[in-house]
Design a protein around this motif. Structure first.
Motif, PDB file in Angstrom:
ATOM      1  N   GLU A 177      27.287  34.150  34.709  1.00 39.80           N
ATOM      2  CA  GLU A 177      27.300  34.473  36.442  1.00 39.80           C
ATOM      3  C   GLU A 177      27.727  36.078  36.564  1.00 39.80           C
ATOM      4  OE1 GLU A 177      29.647  31.394  37.758  1.00 39.80           O
ATOM      5  OE2 GLU A 177      31.533  32.404  38.027  1.00 39.80           O
ATOM      6  N   GLN A 178      27.364  36.314  37.562  1.00 44.23           N
ATOM      7  CA  GLN A 178      27.690  37.924  37.919  1.00 44.23           C
ATOM      8  C   GLN A 178      28.099  37.885  39.335  1.00 44.23           C
ATOM      9  OE1 GLN A 178      25.458  40.696  36.112  1.00 44.23           O
ATOM     10  NE2 GLN A 178      26.855  42.491  36.335  1.00 44.23           N
ATOM     11  N   PRO A 179      29.297  37.917  39.691  1.00 44.39           N
ATOM     12  CA  PRO A 179      29.820  37.905  41.079  1.00 44.39           C
ATOM     13  C   PRO A 179      29.973  39.335  41.516  1.00 44.39           C
ATOM     14  CG  PRO A 179      31.595  37.061  39.925  1.00 44.39           C
ATOM     15  CD  PRO A 179      30.540  37.046  38.931  1.00 44.39           C
ATOM     16  N   PHE A 180      31.086  40.051  40.966  1.00 44.68           N
ATOM     17  CA  PHE A 180      31.450  41.524  41.036  1.00 44.68           C
ATOM     18  C   PHE A 180      31.577  41.763  39.557  1.00 44.68           C
ATOM     19  CE2 PHE A 180      32.712  39.943  45.079  1.00 44.68           C
ATOM     20  CZ  PHE A 180      31.694  40.867  45.791  1.00 44.68           C
ATOM     21  N   TRP A 181      31.652  41.094  38.515  1.00 43.97           N
ATOM     22  CA  TRP A 181      32.049  41.266  37.353  1.00 43.97           C
ATOM     23  C   TRP A 181      30.954  40.298  36.657  1.00 43.97           C
ATOM     24  CZ3 TRP A 181      35.716  40.520  40.674  1.00 43.97           C
ATOM     25  CH2 TRP A 181      36.119  39.256  40.973  1.00 43.97           C
ATOM     26  N   LEU A 182      30.814  40.360  35.187  1.00 45.92           N
ATOM     27  CA  LEU A 182      30.088  39.483  34.415  1.00 45.92           C
ATOM     28  C   LEU A 182      30.900  38.551  33.661  1.00 45.92           C
ATOM     29  CD1 LEU A 182      27.420  38.780  33.125  1.00 45.92           C
ATOM     30  CD2 LEU A 182      27.867  40.227  31.208  1.00 45.92           C
ATOM     31  N   ASN A 183      30.851  37.364  33.997  1.00 46.66           N
ATOM     32  CA  ASN A 183      31.367  36.205  33.449  1.00 46.66           C
ATOM     33  C   ASN A 183      30.437  35.491  32.557  1.00 46.66           C
ATOM     34  OD1 ASN A 183      33.762  36.129  35.055  1.00 46.66           O
ATOM     35  ND2 ASN A 183      32.808  34.962  36.644  1.00 46.66           N
ATOM     36  N   GLN A 184      30.927  35.120  31.218  1.00 50.74           N
ATOM     37  CA  GLN A 184      30.251  34.720  30.121  1.00 50.74           C
ATOM     38  C   GLN A 184      31.101  33.561  29.285  1.00 50.74           C
ATOM     39  OE1 GLN A 184      27.242  37.399  28.059  1.00 50.74           O
ATOM     40  NE2 GLN A 184      28.920  38.735  28.646  1.00 50.74           N
ATOM     41  N   ALA A 204      35.748  35.861  30.868  1.00 48.48           N
ATOM     42  CA  ALA A 204      35.183  35.517  32.289  1.00 48.48           C
ATOM     43  C   ALA A 204      36.674  35.503  33.101  1.00 48.48           C
ATOM     44  CB  ALA A 204      34.714  34.188  32.311  1.00 48.48           C
ATOM     45  N   ASP A 205      36.437  35.122  34.701  1.00 50.48           N
ATOM     46  CA  ASP A 205      37.847  35.039  35.329  1.00 50.48           C
ATOM     47  C   ASP A 205      38.465  33.645  35.458  1.00 50.48           C
ATOM     48  OD1 ASP A 205      36.083  33.636  36.732  1.00 50.48           O
ATOM     49  OD2 ASP A 205      35.802  35.216  38.472  1.00 50.48           O
ATOM     50  N   ARG A 206      37.805  32.688  34.462  1.00 47.76           N
ATOM     51  CA  ARG A 206      38.352  31.632  34.375  1.00 47.76           C
ATOM     52  C   ARG A 206      38.067  31.140  32.866  1.00 47.76           C
ATOM     53  NH1 ARG A 206      34.139  31.640  37.661  1.00 47.76           N
ATOM     54  NH2 ARG A 206      32.382  30.043  37.595  1.00 47.76           N
ATOM     55  N   LEU A 207      38.540  29.954  32.519  1.00 44.98           N
ATOM     56  CA  LEU A 207      38.543  29.439  30.956  1.00 44.98           C
ATOM     57  C   LEU A 207      37.281  28.815  30.885  1.00 44.98           C
ATOM     58  CD1 LEU A 207      40.102  29.297  28.281  1.00 44.98           C
ATOM     59  CD2 LEU A 207      40.773  27.167  29.007  1.00 44.98           C
ATOM     60  N   VAL A 208      36.724  28.060  31.694  1.00 43.75           N
ATOM     61  CA  VAL A 208      35.451  27.381  31.371  1.00 43.75           C
ATOM     62  C   VAL A 208      34.567  27.407  32.542  1.00 43.75           C
ATOM     63  CG1 VAL A 208      36.541  25.534  30.077  1.00 43.75           C
ATOM     64  CG2 VAL A 208      36.402  25.187  32.533  1.00 43.75           C
TER      65      VAL A 208
END
Length: 304
Positions: A177-184, A204-208
């Motif tokens: 997902e990409q809110p303002f940064w790329l989470n993978q 990502a900005d969270r672990l899972v």
């Protein structure tokens, strides 16, 4: 008589000399031989932390602490848990946040065309190429009924090693997902046993990802732990290093930001390369800062 009184007076004054209460002097010895840089502290797999929707605990730290090497034995097996985690102060018994040990956990997944938001696909390893310290794995996957090549590139340290072999059949789970940064996030499982994760990763900005848990996505319970490290200066103000409490087969270790940890227990080992695990301390000086950041690789190895 006068000389006898003077003698008694002199004796009384002499008895009153010396340090006053609260100012006595002396030394205390710290028998360094009685304390080691190795502590053993295994939990029953439970945590006192509660984790919110962002993946950050809402209460204090867990009670589990580990150090460079911890060994615990029971009546049936010997269990070893190794991590570059916390130290314990010999005087107070309190946890001391350990220094980073330069763990590396870089990875990327490349797909044909636009990056997908979600992939759940069977794959076969086409090739596994090492160019130290980097590995490149080429997969032949079936995504939405069509054959598609997928490439995984990763670098990890310490203890890099072979994970994949040609013709190996696996199951790929990937979310982005990409809110303002790329989470993978990704998790690669053995095709013959979906409960066995070969390799997983987070950037990502969270672990899972939403809608799942670490136990489901990474094949073992993992909790984010805060409150163990004093905040330090970061790019956008104060930043706090976080830890992961990894429970595998009822044994828990804590791995801190910048550290590598291995939880060894029959029949194998669960390893974590945690390059980054931190969050800004409110109020942050930047309005585009993620609530936390996790950069990690995780491996479940079954066997000797």
């Amino acid at each position: 008589m006068r000389s006898l009184c003077l003698m008694f007076l002199s004796l009384a004054l002499a008895a009153g000399c010396g340090p006053s209460p609260g100012t006595t002097s002396g030394t205390t010895s710290d028998d360094s031989s009685a304390s080691e840089d190795v502590t053993t502290a295994m939990s029953d797999g439970t945590s006192t932390s509660e984790t919110g929707t962002s993946g950050i605990p809402t209460t204090g730290p867990t009670t589990t602490t580990t150090n460079d090497t911890s060994v615990t034995t029971d009546s049936t097996s010997a269990t070893e848990a190794t991590t570059a985690g916390t130290d314990t102060d010999a005087t107070t018994g309190e946890v001391v946040c350990g220094e980073p040990d330069s763990a590396v956990a870089q990875w990327s997944l490349e797909f044909q065309g636009e990056r997908p938001a979600s992939v759940s696909a069977p794959c076969t390893v086409d090739s596994a190429t090492e160019s130290p310290p980097e590995w490149t794995i080429a997969f032949d996957c079936t995504i939405e009924g069509a054959a598609q090549p997928v490439h995984l590139t990763f670098t990890r340290a310490p203890f890099p090693g072979q994970v994949f072999f040609p013709d190996q059949e696996v199951q790929l789970e990937y979310r982005s997902e990409q809110p303002f940064w790329l989470n993978q996030w990704f998790s690669i499982r053995a095709a013959f046993d979906p409960s066995r994760m070969l390799l997983g990763g987070v950037s990502a900005d969270r672990l899972v990802p939403d809608g799942t848990s670490a136990a489901e996505f990474y094949a073992t319970p993992i909790e984010v732990v805060d409150g163990l490290c004093e905040p330090s200066d970061g790019l956008c103000g104060l930043s706090e290093r976080l830890a992961l409490a990894v429970t595998w087969l009822e044994i828990t270790i804590e791995v801190f930001d910048g550290q590598h940890g291995a939880n060894s227990n029959l029949p194998g080992t669960y390893s974590v390369w945690l390059e980054t695990a931190e969050r800004p301390v409110e109020p942050a000086m930047c309005d585009d800062t993620p609530p936390a950041w996790f950069q990690a690789l995780l491996e479940q190895h079954i066997g000797p």
